[in-house]
Enzyme design. Structure first.
Site, PDB file in Angstrom:
ATOM      1  N   TYR A 152       6.099  10.682  -8.825  1.00  0.00           N
ATOM      2  CA  TYR A 152       4.998  11.328  -9.752  1.00  0.00           C
ATOM      3  C   TYR A 152       5.314  12.776  -9.614  1.00  0.00           C
ATOM      4  CZ  TYR A 152       2.394   6.949  -9.737  1.00  0.00           C
ATOM      5  OH  TYR A 152       2.065   5.793 -10.111  1.00  0.00           O
ATOM      6  N   ASP A 195       7.445  -4.299   1.091  1.00  0.00           N
ATOM      7  CA  ASP A 195       7.324  -5.762   0.432  1.00  0.00           C
ATOM      8  C   ASP A 195       6.630  -6.608   1.783  1.00  0.00           C
ATOM      9  OD1 ASP A 195       9.842  -4.766   1.207  1.00  0.00           O
ATOM     10  OD2 ASP A 195      10.887  -6.489   0.808  1.00  0.00           O
ATOM     11  N   ASP A 226      -0.044   4.353  -4.934  1.00  0.00           N
ATOM     12  CA  ASP A 226      -0.903   4.101  -5.931  1.00  0.00           C
ATOM     13  C   ASP A 226      -1.241   2.624  -6.013  1.00  0.00           C
ATOM     14  OD1 ASP A 226      -1.975   4.243  -8.579  1.00  0.00           O
ATOM     15  OD2 ASP A 226      -0.176   4.665  -9.519  1.00  0.00           O
TER      16      ASP A 226
END
Ligand code: NAD
Length: 364
Positions: free
Chosen positions: A124, A224, A248
């Protein structure tokens, strides 16, 4: 004492939920002077830019802002105002507490996770190279020369940037939060098995910082594996610290575990300033319908009161909101998934009910 606070309504459902939050904050008896500022499409219409300089100046002056969500056009149009705001003001820590309030319908009983998301770096950071541009071409050539790896000519490239400085301060923030809030464990989330340098750096710095806090447990987990464990046994997690991108979607996942976006507050905090806003976005399809849940913004207001040192008012407001949730009567559609005879109420009616509770508990 009067607190000067910048109030950014945002767009979509932003004006409705921030107005509800403003009303309940005032009903606590704490004195606010709201300085209105604009961001997003609202600001484009008024000032020709999605993030006017006077909005930034207002937050710099007041140090505190309550903000509604702002729409980010997908693919084209202006870049995210939210990302720009966090970077411009160096609000490097995104804090999102996700806990279950009794009465909320969830699959779990005892989730109380605090998500600490780095806010200024990672994918980002806004450094992207569009396909076919001379810069993308140079980067493709440089990669071929220095790494011997071929990137397709028609590729677009986004940089994932993780620095030691950025990591050290966000991990310290997470540990300091754990220390001051009597939390037991901090878990650093990464993909250092694949991303040896960027996430590898995040992990090694996190391990170093952890040694400064011997009283707080530390562990790390691969992203994960975290996702799988979160949907099976979320109660094993306490404070999570993550790079921006993973933070996020893990904060939305955690919001889902505790009853949804309608009850998930947030704050963006820097060394000098802080903005308080819900985790959810502008939900454009519900704009102007007095339908969505204002509690996430109200609970962001609770976080703001604590940040200002108004602990009693914060506790009273949180209790009033918790009571309204527990009664389950005057709540919005998202908290009434199986409503048959008692229909959900609107955004402003939730505020009315919270205010009634506050009035009953007295303004002392
Ligand atoms: P969203 O969070 O706006 O909405 C997704 C869905 O969640 C909604 O359709 C609705 O069903 C539900 N929802 C959201 N808020 C709710 C509430 N208060 N009460 C009840 N239900 C609620 O996510 P999106 O649709 O992916 O994003 C819409 C826009 O918001 C996008 O432009 C996105 O970039 C932006 N956004 C802004 C912020 C921010 O300003 N901080 C954060 C996230 C997304």
């Amino acid at each position: 004492m009067t607190y000067n606070v910048t109030l950014i309504s945002g767009d979509g459902i932003g004006p409705e939920v921030t107005e509800a939050a403003r009303r309940v904050l005032e009903a606590t008896g704490v004195d606010f002077h709201w300085e209105l500022a604009y961001a997003g499409s609202d600001a484009v219409n008024r000032f020709g830019t999605p993030l006017p300089e006077n909005t930034l100046e207002s937050i710099k002056k007041n140090k505190v802002a309550l903000k509604g969500p702002v729409t980010t056009p997908v693919g084209s149009g202006f870049r995210s105002v939210n990302v720009a705001l966090r970077q411009e003001l160096d609000l490097y820590a995104c804090l999102r507490p996700c806990k279950i309030y009794p009465g909320v319908s969830t699959h779990f009983k005892d989730v109380d996770i605090v998500v600490v998301r780095e806010n200024t770096e990672d994918l980002y950071c806004g450094i992207e190279f569009d396909r076919g541009t001379p810069e993308a071409k140079r980067l493709i050539e440089l990669t071929s020369e220095t790494k011997g790896k071929e990137i397709r000519e028609d590729a677009s490239i986004s940089l994932k940037v993780i620095s030691e400085t950025g990591t050290r301060r966000i991990v310290r923030f997470a540990f300091n939060y754990a220390h001051t809030h009597q939390r037991k464990r901090v878990t650093a989330v990464h993909k250092a098995n694949i991303l040896k340098f960027s996430d590898g750096l995040f992990l090694s710095v996190a391990r170093e910082v952890a040694k400064e806090y011997p009283d707080i447990e530390f562990e790390d987990v691969i992203l994960d594996a975290l996702c799988m464990r979160l949907v099976r046994t979320p109660s094993i997690y306490d404070v999570l610290v993550l790079p921006n991108f993973y933070g996020d979607f893990i904060s939305d996942l955690c919001a889902g575990l505790v009853g949804g976006l309608g009850v998930s507050p947030g704050a963006n905090i820097g060394d000098e300033m802080a903005t308080f806003e819900p985790t959810h976005g502008s939900a454009p399809k519900y704009t102007g319908q007095n339908k969505t849940n204002p509690m996430a913004t109200m609970l962001s207001g609770v976080m703001m009161l604590r940040h200002l040192g108004e602990i009693k008012a914060a506790d009273r407001l949180e209790k009033a909101i918790a009571e309204v949730i527990a009664e389950g009567k005057n709540v919005t559609y998202d908290l009434k998934p199986n409503a048959i005879d008692a229909p959900p109420v609107g955004t402003s009616q939730v505020a009315d009910t919270v205010i009634e509770k506050l009035e009953k508990s007295g303004n002392s």
